[in-house]
Write a protein that holds these residues in place. Structure first.
Motif, PDB file in Angstrom:
ATOM      1  N   THR A  69     -73.910 -19.807 -81.237  1.00 14.08           N
ATOM      2  CA  THR A  69     -72.940 -19.941 -80.133  1.00 14.08           C
ATOM      3  C   THR A  69     -71.618 -20.436 -80.715  1.00 14.08           C
ATOM      4  O   THR A  69     -71.537 -20.691 -81.919  1.00 14.08           O
ATOM      5  CB  THR A  69     -73.431 -20.969 -79.094  1.00 14.08           C
ATOM      6  OG1 THR A  69     -73.495 -22.265 -79.742  1.00 14.08           O
ATOM      7  CG2 THR A  69     -74.806 -20.632 -78.534  1.00 14.08           C
ATOM      8  N   ALA A  70     -70.637 -20.605 -79.852  1.00 19.59           N
ATOM      9  CA  ALA A  70     -69.330 -21.054 -80.336  1.00 19.59           C
ATOM     10  C   ALA A  70     -69.169 -22.570 -80.263  1.00 19.59           C
ATOM     11  O   ALA A  70     -68.091 -23.082 -80.568  1.00 19.59           O
ATOM     12  CB  ALA A  70     -68.219 -20.374 -79.541  1.00 19.59           C
ATOM     13  N   SER A  71     -70.196 -23.288 -79.871  1.00 18.66           N
ATOM     14  CA  SER A  71     -70.094 -24.760 -79.797  1.00 18.66           C
ATOM     15  C   SER A  71     -71.418 -25.343 -79.311  1.00 18.66           C
ATOM     16  O   SER A  71     -72.277 -24.614 -78.785  1.00 18.66           O
ATOM     17  CB  SER A  71     -68.999 -25.175 -78.795  1.00 18.66           C
ATOM     18  OG  SER A  71     -69.308 -24.688 -77.505  1.00 18.66           O
ATOM     19  N   GLY A  72     -71.519 -26.655 -79.432  1.00 16.96           N
ATOM     20  CA  GLY A  72     -72.647 -27.360 -78.826  1.00 16.96           C
ATOM     21  C   GLY A  72     -72.570 -27.239 -77.310  1.00 16.96           C
ATOM     22  O   GLY A  72     -73.592 -27.096 -76.633  1.00 16.96           O
ATOM     23  N   THR A  73     -71.369 -27.299 -76.774  1.00 19.89           N
ATOM     24  CA  THR A  73     -71.180 -27.177 -75.321  1.00 19.89           C
ATOM     25  C   THR A  73     -71.746 -25.850 -74.829  1.00 19.89           C
ATOM     26  O   THR A  73     -72.459 -25.790 -73.822  1.00 19.89           O
ATOM     27  CB  THR A  73     -69.677 -27.265 -74.981  1.00 19.89           C
ATOM     28  OG1 THR A  73     -69.189 -28.537 -75.409  1.00 19.89           O
ATOM     29  CG2 THR A  73     -69.425 -27.101 -73.498  1.00 19.89           C
ATOM     30  N   GLU A  74     -71.428 -24.784 -75.546  1.00 19.14           N
ATOM     31  CA  GLU A  74     -71.919 -23.470 -75.113  1.00 19.14           C
ATOM     32  C   GLU A  74     -73.442 -23.397 -75.238  1.00 19.14           C
ATOM     33  O   GLU A  74     -74.115 -22.801 -74.382  1.00 19.14           O
ATOM     34  CB  GLU A  74     -71.256 -22.362 -75.930  1.00 19.14           C
ATOM     35  CG  GLU A  74     -71.551 -20.997 -75.344  1.00 19.14           C
ATOM     36  CD  GLU A  74     -71.147 -19.851 -76.250  1.00 19.14           C
ATOM     37  OE1 GLU A  74     -70.114 -19.925 -76.922  1.00 19.14           O
ATOM     38  OE2 GLU A  74     -71.914 -18.872 -76.290  1.00 19.14           O
ATOM     39  N   ALA A  75     -73.985 -23.998 -76.288  1.00 20.76           N
ATOM     40  CA  ALA A  75     -75.447 -24.003 -76.447  1.00 20.76           C
ATOM     41  C   ALA A  75     -76.097 -24.720 -75.258  1.00 20.76           C
ATOM     42  O   ALA A  75     -77.109 -24.256 -74.706  1.00 20.76           O
ATOM     43  CB  ALA A  75     -75.826 -24.666 -77.775  1.00 20.76           C
ATOM     44  N   ASP A  76     -75.525 -25.856 -74.846  1.00 21.23           N
ATOM     45  CA  ASP A  76     -76.064 -26.584 -73.689  1.00 21.23           C
ATOM     46  C   ASP A  76     -75.971 -25.727 -72.423  1.00 21.23           C
ATOM     47  O   ASP A  76     -76.911 -25.663 -71.619  1.00 21.23           O
ATOM     48  CB  ASP A  76     -75.286 -27.893 -73.471  1.00 21.23           C
ATOM     49  CG  ASP A  76     -75.654 -28.962 -74.507  1.00 21.23           C
ATOM     50  OD1 ASP A  76     -76.719 -28.838 -75.149  1.00 21.23           O
ATOM     51  OD2 ASP A  76     -74.867 -29.918 -74.670  1.00 21.23           O
ATOM     52  N   ASN A  77     -74.818 -25.083 -72.221  1.00 24.59           N
ATOM     53  CA  ASN A  77     -74.649 -24.223 -71.039  1.00 24.59           C
ATOM     54  C   ASN A  77     -75.670 -23.098 -71.028  1.00 24.59           C
ATOM     55  O   ASN A  77     -76.270 -22.799 -69.993  1.00 24.59           O
ATOM     56  CB  ASN A  77     -73.225 -23.625 -71.021  1.00 24.59           C
ATOM     57  CG  ASN A  77     -72.223 -24.545 -70.339  1.00 24.59           C
ATOM     58  OD1 ASN A  77     -71.877 -24.334 -69.183  1.00 24.59           O
ATOM     59  ND2 ASN A  77     -71.787 -25.583 -71.023  1.00 24.59           N
ATOM     60  N   LEU A  78     -75.870 -22.466 -72.183  1.00 25.83           N
ATOM     61  CA  LEU A  78     -76.821 -21.349 -72.252  1.00 25.83           C
ATOM     62  C   LEU A  78     -78.237 -21.841 -71.957  1.00 25.83           C
ATOM     63  O   LEU A  78     -79.005 -21.181 -71.247  1.00 25.83           O
ATOM     64  CB  LEU A  78     -76.742 -20.691 -73.639  1.00 25.83           C
ATOM     65  CG  LEU A  78     -77.696 -19.529 -73.891  1.00 25.83           C
ATOM     66  CD1 LEU A  78     -77.505 -18.398 -72.870  1.00 25.83           C
ATOM     67  CD2 LEU A  78     -77.495 -18.967 -75.313  1.00 25.83           C
ATOM     68  N   ALA A  79     -78.572 -23.014 -72.476  1.00 24.38           N
ATOM     69  CA  ALA A  79     -79.917 -23.556 -72.240  1.00 24.38           C
ATOM     70  C   ALA A  79     -80.149 -23.782 -70.743  1.00 24.38           C
ATOM     71  O   ALA A  79     -81.175 -23.371 -70.191  1.00 24.38           O
ATOM     72  CB  ALA A  79     -80.096 -24.857 -73.015  1.00 24.38           C
ATOM     73  N   LEU A  80     -79.194 -24.431 -70.093  1.00 27.25           N
ATOM     74  CA  LEU A  80     -79.411 -24.827 -68.698  1.00 27.25           C
ATOM     75  C   LEU A  80     -79.218 -23.662 -67.734  1.00 27.25           C
ATOM     76  O   LEU A  80     -80.114 -23.329 -66.955  1.00 27.25           O
ATOM     77  CB  LEU A  80     -78.472 -26.000 -68.332  1.00 27.25           C
ATOM     78  CG  LEU A  80     -79.027 -27.373 -68.705  1.00 27.25           C
ATOM     79  CD1 LEU A  80     -78.877 -27.682 -70.169  1.00 27.25           C
ATOM     80  CD2 LEU A  80     -78.353 -28.463 -67.880  1.00 27.25           C
ATOM     81  N   VAL A  81     -78.046 -23.039 -67.801  1.00 25.35           N
ATOM     82  CA  VAL A  81     -77.756 -21.952 -66.858  1.00 25.35           C
ATOM     83  C   VAL A  81     -78.670 -20.763 -67.160  1.00 25.35           C
ATOM     84  O   VAL A  81     -79.204 -20.122 -66.255  1.00 25.35           O
ATOM     85  CB  VAL A  81     -76.259 -21.552 -66.941  1.00 25.35           C
ATOM     86  CG1 VAL A  81     -75.958 -20.408 -65.981  1.00 25.35           C
ATOM     87  CG2 VAL A  81     -75.368 -22.750 -66.632  1.00 25.35           C
ATOM     88  N   GLY A  82     -78.861 -20.503 -68.462  1.00 28.67           N
ATOM     89  CA  GLY A  82     -79.705 -19.374 -68.865  1.00 28.67           C
ATOM     90  C   GLY A  82     -81.126 -19.515 -68.362  1.00 28.67           C
ATOM     91  O   GLY A  82     -81.759 -18.535 -67.958  1.00 28.67           O
ATOM     92  N   THR A  83     -81.661 -20.735 -68.367  1.00 32.23           N
ATOM     93  CA  THR A  83     -83.023 -20.961 -67.871  1.00 32.23           C
ATOM     94  C   THR A  83     -83.098 -20.781 -66.362  1.00 32.23           C
ATOM     95  O   THR A  83     -83.976 -20.104 -65.833  1.00 32.23           O
ATOM     96  CB  THR A  83     -83.490 -22.397 -68.220  1.00 32.23           C
ATOM     97  OG1 THR A  83     -83.470 -22.535 -69.629  1.00 32.23           O
ATOM     98  CG2 THR A  83     -84.881 -22.682 -67.707  1.00 32.23           C
ATOM     99  N   VAL A  84     -82.153 -21.397 -65.661  1.00 28.45           N
ATOM    100  CA  VAL A  84     -82.195 -21.343 -64.193  1.00 28.45           C
ATOM    101  C   VAL A  84     -81.978 -19.907 -63.713  1.00 28.45           C
ATOM    102  O   VAL A  84     -82.694 -19.414 -62.832  1.00 28.45           O
ATOM    103  CB  VAL A  84     -81.136 -22.308 -63.601  1.00 28.45           C
ATOM    104  CG1 VAL A  84     -80.980 -22.095 -62.099  1.00 28.45           C
ATOM    105  CG2 VAL A  84     -81.538 -23.759 -63.902  1.00 28.45           C
ATOM    106  N   GLN A  85     -81.023 -19.210 -64.347  1.00 28.47           N
ATOM    107  CA  GLN A  85     -80.709 -17.855 -63.863  1.00 28.47           C
ATOM    108  C   GLN A  85     -81.740 -16.818 -64.319  1.00 28.47           C
ATOM    109  O   GLN A  85     -81.739 -15.694 -63.824  1.00 28.47           O
ATOM    110  CB  GLN A  85     -79.298 -17.462 -64.314  1.00 28.47           C
ATOM    111  CG  GLN A  85     -78.245 -18.297 -63.591  1.00 28.47           C
ATOM    112  CD  GLN A  85     -76.825 -17.840 -63.853  1.00 28.47           C
ATOM    113  OE1 GLN A  85     -76.583 -17.061 -64.773  1.00 28.47           O
ATOM    114  NE2 GLN A  85     -75.892 -18.343 -63.051  1.00 28.47           N
ATOM    115  N   ALA A  86     -82.617 -17.204 -65.235  1.00 30.36           N
ATOM    116  CA  ALA A  86     -83.639 -16.251 -65.683  1.00 30.36           C
ATOM    117  C   ALA A  86     -84.700 -16.001 -64.604  1.00 30.36           C
ATOM    118  O   ALA A  86     -85.419 -15.013 -64.660  1.00 30.36           O
ATOM    119  CB  ALA A  86     -84.313 -16.766 -66.959  1.00 30.36           C
TER     120      ALA A  86
END
Ligand code: PLP
Length: 403
Positions: A69-86
């Motif tokens: 990813t492009a940052s730790g922030t983006e990794a956190d966003n992908l983890a949380l939003v990516g899980t919920v939206q899956a």
């Protein structure tokens, strides 16, 4: 003026010269697109694959489980939003803590605005999130638990193995924001029940603007960035090859030097603690004395919490870069720290801490220079009316400091 002594390594770390050396060709003559089929593209792809192997080795996972990813922030966003939206359309509950970095907290608030229920667990006065509190918060619809591995303000290390076990026993996924902890504490994800883990290159002597998310094999996430399908479709965009090479090399160095580095950092940190406790009446340590990152100190000075920014600026004038524990960004520097409020400090104390964070490049001589300057500076900023009381305060607080 002598060179600046950099004691703000939780904010960012200097690029290790060995990392810079590995990155250099990719910032100049070697510049292929890792998706191109020609030789230069294949060379770039090999470099990206090598970086993935190096990051995977740091965490003891398969390279295919690392998403750049492009940052730790983006990794956190992908983890949380990516899980919920899956899993759209299902009722969803997420558990996190009140002391997470904004990269997690603000993402949770975003999820709340879009229908997810979020529970924000408190922490104790030692800065630790209680496993019992997590157990009590779990519900049948809890899909994800996200608790950081180590806190960026206090340096306190959370009991994530136990927290992850509770999440799994209750049928939820577990994410940890390991941005502060990766490269400083060992991770063996094959032995631990973690599903998602975020890291950031610039906290481990790699470049800024590069991060990664560990995604346990088989786990489905909804991507945030759509496009050409790079990173297994989870993070489209032409790879920043130089940055990824830097992250990989930084991870490799951190993995091989972690134990020796921890010994060095703990020695410097404990020298700071002992000397400050002895020479600064009223000084106290914020967060658990032992469960903390090797090079991380967060300090308060009783009766002088209102002077923390003055102290920081005076240290800056004298050539020492430290940070206020109260905020992770300058515009909020004078606001109380929500982390310290969660720990039970009042608003004044929560506004007045000093964060001193060390790295492999700090020396005993630098720490000694800092220790020469800090006690007289704290004394000079103490209001005249309270100077006489300070030794009395120290009796109580030094005990807390050392407990
Ligand atoms: N999480 C924690 C605990 C952090 O300390 C930080 C940065 O300070 C981040 C996430 C954000 O990482 P990045 O700066 O790579 O976006």
């Amino acid at each position: 003026m002598a060179a600046q002594v950099y004691l703000d390594n939780a904010a960012t770390t200097p690029l290790d010269p060995r990392v810079a050396e590995a990155m250099r060709p990719w910032l100049g003559e070697t510049f292929g697109n890792a998706s191109s089929l020609h030789a230069m593209g294949r060379q770039a792809r090999q470099a990206v694959d090598e970086s993935r192997r190096q990051v995977a080795a740091l965490l003891n996972v398969d390279p295919g489980e690392i998403v750049f990813t492009a940052s730790g922030t983006e990794a956190d966003n992908l983890a949380l939003v990516g899980t919920v939206q899956a899993s759209p359309g299902r009722p969803c509950h997420v558990v996190t803590s009140q002391i997470e970095h904004p990269a997690v907290l603000e993402t949770c608030r975003y999820l709340e605005r879009h229908g997810t229920e979020v529970t924000y667990l408190p922490c104790g006065e030692d800065g630790i999130v209680s496993p019992l509190a997590l157990r009590n918060a779990m519900r049948p619809v809890t899909r994800l638990v996200s608790i950081m591995a180590a806190n960026n303000v206090t340096g306190v290390v959370q009991p994530i193995a136990e927290l992850a076990r509770i999440a799994r026993e209750n049928g939820a996924l577990f994410h940890t924001d390991a941005v502060q902890a990766a490269g400083k504490l060992p991770f063996d994800l094959r032995a631990q029940p973690f599903d998602l883990l975020s890291i950031s290159a610039h906290k481990l002597h790699g470049p800024q603007g590069v991060g990664a998310l560990y995604v346990r094999s088989g786990l489905k996430l909804e991507p945030l960035v759509h496009g050409g399908g790079q990173e297994q479709g989870l993070r489209s965009a032409t790879e920043f090859v130089a940055g990824l090479v830097g992250l990989g090399r930084a991870a490799e160095i951190a993995g091989s030097e972690m134990s020796a580095e921890a010994v060095h950092l703990i020695a410097l940190r404990d020298r700071l603690i002992e000397t400050i406790a002895t020479h600064i009446p009223g000084a106290y340590l914020i967060g658990h004395r032992h469960r903390r990152l090797p090079g991380h100190l967060c300090l308060g000075f009783a009766g002088q919490e209102g002077e923390a920014i003055k102290l920081l600026l005076a240290l800056d004038e004298l050539g020492f870069a430290v940070s206020s524990g109260s905020a992770c960004s300058a515009p909020h520097a004078s606001e109380p720290s929500y982390v310290m409020l969660a720990m039970g400090f009042d608003a004044l104390k929560a506004r007045g801490s000093l964060r001193v964070t060390l790295s492999r490049f700090n020396t005993a001589a630098e720490v000694d220079r800092f220790l020469e300057v800090l006690p007289p500076l704290v004394r000079s900023l103490r209001p005249v009316s309270t100077r006489a009381q300070a030794p009395h305060l120290s009796l109580n607080l030094t005990r807390t400091f050392k407990s």
